[in-house]
Design a protein around this motif. Structure first.
Motif, PDB file in Angstrom:
ATOM      1  N   LEU A 187      -2.784   6.551   2.484  1.00 10.18           N
ATOM      2  CA  LEU A 187      -1.509   6.077   1.971  1.00 10.18           C
ATOM      3  C   LEU A 187      -0.680   5.448   3.089  1.00 10.18           C
ATOM      4  O   LEU A 187       0.029   4.458   2.867  1.00 10.18           O
ATOM      5  N   GLY A 188      -0.772   6.015   4.275  1.00 11.28           N
ATOM      6  CA  GLY A 188      -0.037   5.459   5.412  1.00 11.28           C
ATOM      7  C   GLY A 188      -0.469   4.043   5.743  1.00 11.28           C
ATOM      8  O   GLY A 188       0.372   3.182   6.035  1.00 11.28           O
ATOM      9  N   ARG A 189      -1.763   3.784   5.686  1.00 15.20           N
ATOM     10  CA  ARG A 189      -2.254   2.429   5.973  1.00 15.20           C
ATOM     11  C   ARG A 189      -1.783   1.448   4.910  1.00 15.20           C
ATOM     12  O   ARG A 189      -1.352   0.330   5.228  1.00 15.20           O
ATOM     13  N   ARG A 190      -1.894   1.841   3.660  1.00 11.44           N
ATOM     14  CA  ARG A 190      -1.457   0.960   2.574  1.00 11.44           C
ATOM     15  C   ARG A 190       0.050   0.737   2.621  1.00 11.44           C
ATOM     16  O   ARG A 190       0.532  -0.381   2.425  1.00 11.44           O
ATOM     17  N   TRP A 191       0.800   1.801   2.873  1.00 19.67           N
ATOM     18  CA  TRP A 191       2.265   1.710   2.948  1.00 19.67           C
ATOM     19  C   TRP A 191       2.686   0.759   4.067  1.00 19.67           C
ATOM     20  O   TRP A 191       3.583  -0.072   3.879  1.00 19.67           O
ATOM     21  N   ALA A 192       2.038   0.867   5.229  1.00 17.00           N
ATOM     22  CA  ALA A 192       2.389   0.010   6.371  1.00 17.00           C
ATOM     23  C   ALA A 192       2.108  -1.455   6.053  1.00 17.00           C
ATOM     24  O   ALA A 192       2.906  -2.341   6.399  1.00 17.00           O
ATOM     25  N   LEU A 193       0.978  -1.732   5.399  1.00 11.79           N
ATOM     26  CA  LEU A 193       0.636  -3.109   5.048  1.00 11.79           C
ATOM     27  C   LEU A 193       1.661  -3.691   4.073  1.00 11.79           C
ATOM     28  O   LEU A 193       2.170  -4.799   4.273  1.00 11.79           O
ATOM     29  N   VAL A 194       1.978  -2.936   3.024  1.00  9.25           N
ATOM     30  CA  VAL A 194       2.904  -3.434   2.005  1.00  9.25           C
ATOM     31  C   VAL A 194       4.296  -3.628   2.588  1.00  9.25           C
ATOM     32  O   VAL A 194       4.976  -4.618   2.284  1.00  9.25           O
ATOM     33  N   SER A 195       4.745  -2.722   3.438  1.00 12.51           N
ATOM     34  CA  SER A 195       6.097  -2.844   3.995  1.00 12.51           C
ATOM     35  C   SER A 195       6.232  -4.089   4.874  1.00 12.51           C
ATOM     36  O   SER A 195       7.334  -4.642   4.983  1.00 12.51           O
ATOM     37  N   ARG A 196       5.131  -4.529   5.478  1.00 12.83           N
ATOM     38  CA  ARG A 196       5.189  -5.712   6.347  1.00 12.83           C
ATOM     39  C   ARG A 196       5.308  -7.011   5.555  1.00 12.83           C
ATOM     40  O   ARG A 196       5.702  -8.045   6.112  1.00 12.83           O
TER      41      ARG A 196
END
Length: 235
Positions: free
Chosen positions: A147-156
């Protein structure tokens, strides 16, 4: 009894890549910006607010797109928990929109700023003390990191400006994300350059920014962008 993520170590939260660590890091940056906002005036206040907006809206979009669907799936009261925070996000959108529309000389500006800070702090407490600890108990470390990887990608790649009429849930938020993000980030750049440019060029920069805001307003009102919202957060 759940423990607030504010009082756990990075290891307890699942390591540096965990979505819980990423969330808490953003919350710490938000607190720093709120402290800078206190006492800031004029263009300095606008600069801090722009940085705060970029953090808050990209952070909230990533939560709503990546985290909250999982929370609703794995927690018995996930619907109520996420709706509560979505309502806070909606109020932040409306407050920041009003600040942008009113400008620096608006007599209601101090009250709106105070309420904005209050809602942002409430949102952090609800997430760190209530929702995220329950998510932590419901899923494993591997999923927290995923979830952290997906969250970081989407937030960028998320929008960085308030869009009160856009749905806080799919399909509306997903459908409007890319065009709004491109418009917002271009407008962020234009506004930054305008504040630093010679005074004679400022009207041009403000006109370009206003044009981009108008286009974003059209995107916000496309019917698909408004689909998926719940009544408490729809506008």
């Amino acid at each position: 009894m759940t423990r607030s993520i504010a009082h756990q170590t990075i290891a307890e939260l699942g390591g540096p890549g965990s979505v819980l660590v990423r969330q808490r890091r953003d919350h710490a940056e938000l607190d720093r910006l709120i402290q800078r906002l206190d006492g800031a005036q004029g263009t300095d206040q606008e600069e801090v607010l722009m940085r705060l907006d970029r953090l808050v809206f990209s952070h909230a979009f990533a939560e709503e797109a990546v985290l909250w669907p999982v929370v609703r799936r794995v927690l018995p009261d996930g619907e109520a928990l996420t709706l509560r925070i979505e309502q806070e996000h909606q109020e932040v959108n409306e407050l920041v929109s009003a600040l942008e529309e009113g400008g620096l000389d608006d007599p209601g500006r101090p009250a709106r700023l105070a309420r904005l800070v209050e809602v942002l702090r409430e949102d952090v407490r609800d997430e760190e003390d209530l929702l995220l600890p329950q998510l932590q108990e419901a899923v494993g470390v591997a999923e927290l990191r995923s979830l952290g990887r997906r969250w970081a990608l989407v937030s960028r790649i998320a929008p960085t400006r308030p869009h009160p009429t856009v749905s806080r849930r799919p399909p509306g938020n997903a459908a409007s994300a890319l065009p709004l993000s491109l418009l917002d980030r271009t407008r962020d750049l234009v506004d930054t350059l305008t504040r630093r440019a010679p005074a004679r060029l400022a009207p041009v920069g403000r006109a370009v920014s206003a044009g981009l805001a108008s286009v974003a307003g059209v995107v916000e009102r496309v019917p698909l962008a408004r689909r998926g919202d719940r009544e408490p957060t729809s506008r």
